[in-house]
Design an enzyme around this catalytic site. Sequence first.
Site, short mmCIF file in Angstrom:
data_model
loop_
_atom_site.label_atom_id
_atom_site.label_comp_id
_atom_site.label_asym_id
_atom_site.label_seq_id
_atom_site.Cartn_x
_atom_site.Cartn_y
_atom_site.Cartn_z
N ASN A 11 0.86 -1.18 0.00
CA ASN A 11 0.00 0.00 0.00
C ASN A 11 0.90 1.23 0.00
O ASN A 11 1.50 1.56 1.02
CB ASN A 11 -0.91 -0.02 1.25
CG ASN A 11 -1.75 1.23 1.35
OD1 ASN A 11 -1.75 2.07 0.46
ND2 ASN A 11 -2.48 1.37 2.45
N TRP A 12 0.95 1.89 -1.14
CA TRP A 12 1.85 3.04 -1.26
C TRP A 12 1.27 4.34 -0.70
O TRP A 12 1.92 5.36 -0.70
CB TRP A 12 2.27 3.22 -2.73
CG TRP A 12 3.47 2.40 -3.08
CD1 TRP A 12 3.89 1.26 -2.45
CD2 TRP A 12 4.40 2.66 -4.12
NE1 TRP A 12 5.03 0.80 -3.05
CE2 TRP A 12 5.37 1.62 -4.09
CE3 TRP A 12 4.52 3.64 -5.11
CZ2 TRP A 12 6.44 1.57 -4.98
CZ3 TRP A 12 5.58 3.58 -6.01
CH2 TRP A 12 6.52 2.55 -5.93
N LYS A 13 -0.01 4.27 -0.30
CA LYS A 13 -0.65 5.46 0.29
C LYS A 13 -0.43 6.68 -0.61
O LYS A 13 -0.42 6.55 -1.83
CB LYS A 13 -0.13 5.69 1.71
CG LYS A 13 -0.23 4.42 2.55
CD LYS A 13 -0.06 4.65 4.01
CE LYS A 13 -0.23 3.32 4.73
NZ LYS A 13 -0.37 3.44 6.15
N HIS A 100 -9.91 1.15 4.94
CA HIS A 100 -8.64 1.47 5.61
C HIS A 100 -8.90 2.47 6.75
O HIS A 100 -9.70 3.39 6.60
CB HIS A 100 -7.63 2.04 4.61
CG HIS A 100 -6.23 2.01 5.15
ND1 HIS A 100 -5.78 2.93 6.06
CD2 HIS A 100 -5.21 1.15 4.94
CE1 HIS A 100 -4.53 2.64 6.38
NE2 HIS A 100 -4.15 1.56 5.71
N GLU A 169 -5.57 -4.64 10.57
CA GLU A 169 -4.57 -3.60 10.82
C GLU A 169 -4.93 -2.83 12.09
O GLU A 169 -5.78 -1.93 12.05
CB GLU A 169 -4.55 -2.60 9.65
CG GLU A 169 -4.17 -3.20 8.33
CD GLU A 169 -3.61 -2.15 7.38
OE1 GLU A 169 -2.50 -2.37 6.88
OE2 GLU A 169 -4.25 -1.11 7.15
N GLY A 175 2.18 2.69 10.95
CA GLY A 175 3.17 3.76 10.88
C GLY A 175 3.85 4.08 12.21
O GLY A 175 4.62 5.03 12.30
N SER A 212 3.10 -1.58 10.44
CA SER A 212 4.53 -1.55 10.76
C SER A 212 5.28 -2.84 10.46
O SER A 212 6.24 -3.19 11.15
CB SER A 212 4.74 -1.19 12.24
OG SER A 212 4.31 0.13 12.49
N GLY A 234 4.71 1.71 4.59
CA GLY A 234 6.02 2.35 4.40
C GLY A 234 7.10 1.45 3.84
O GLY A 234 7.80 1.82 2.89
P1 13P Z 1 2.74 0.80 7.68
O1 13P Z 1 3.28 -0.52 7.18
O2 13P Z 1 3.46 1.98 7.12
O3 13P Z 1 2.58 0.80 9.16
O4 13P Z 1 1.25 0.93 7.06
C1 13P Z 1 0.37 -0.10 7.22
C2 13P Z 1 -0.83 0.19 6.41
O5 13P Z 1 -1.60 1.06 6.70
C3 13P Z 1 -1.04 -0.63 5.20
O6 13P Z 1 -2.33 -0.46 4.71
#
Ligand code: 13P
Length: 251
Positions: A11-13, A100, A169, A175, A212, A234
Amino acid sequence: MTNKLRYFVANWKMFGHLNSLNSLNKVIKFKKKNKNAKNLKIIYCPPFTLIHPFIQKLKNTTIKTGAQNCSFGSNYGPPTGSINAMMIKSLKCEYVILGHSEKRAKGETDNIINRKIISALQNNLKVIFCIGETFGQRKKKLTKKTLLSQISKGLKKIKNKKNIIIAYEPVWSIGSGMIPKIEDLENTTRIIKLFLSNKMKYKNPKVLYGGSVNQKNVNLLKNITNLDGFLIGGASQNSNIFIDIIKKTFN
Ligand code: 13P
């Protein structure tokens, strides 16, 4: 291959631009050349702006592309700034992340998520449906209640669930560098899977963990009995790290 962890979703957000496409080369090569990687489902979910270029780039590979959200409603319509499942599917995109916590935090309700999931399935998208408790809910011992409620409401009136993957999640771990204790994760994922099989009548449900995930903690996370893979934020943006995480799950 003995690896039961088959899904690695990136997930590159709100990250990435056209130059980021070059970073896919290493992952494409890894997926093609590494015999343990052949059966894995690697799915990239870039921002909307990069879906089409990603699909072009990945078209002769077995790596799939997903969106990070969609609107409900299957036709064209007025909501400015919105993109629906039909439009995503028209790009030959195969997956969409829905529910999400970063969208829930902006007011997305279980009911809205349910409508989005229905719309995504109607347009033949596969759904990565996110659930997770906040730190406050966890402290009040409301984790189980929260997760089961999110599942029941999000999947209301949906009979055919074969194209829905659940991603657990915990909101507080996203994060933050923190992950749940392994025994808690064992317990929570077992509860989720049992609920999906027994109450929601899922056949062979798939559950991913997100929050994370990195090259270090994956050594612990990979041993969780009920997990089918990871949803990685991330750490998925750097191909070397992403590949490293995947490799550490082999054996
Ligand atoms: P991180 O791996 O950056 O904590 O993000 C998790 C996430 O929200 C994946 O959808």
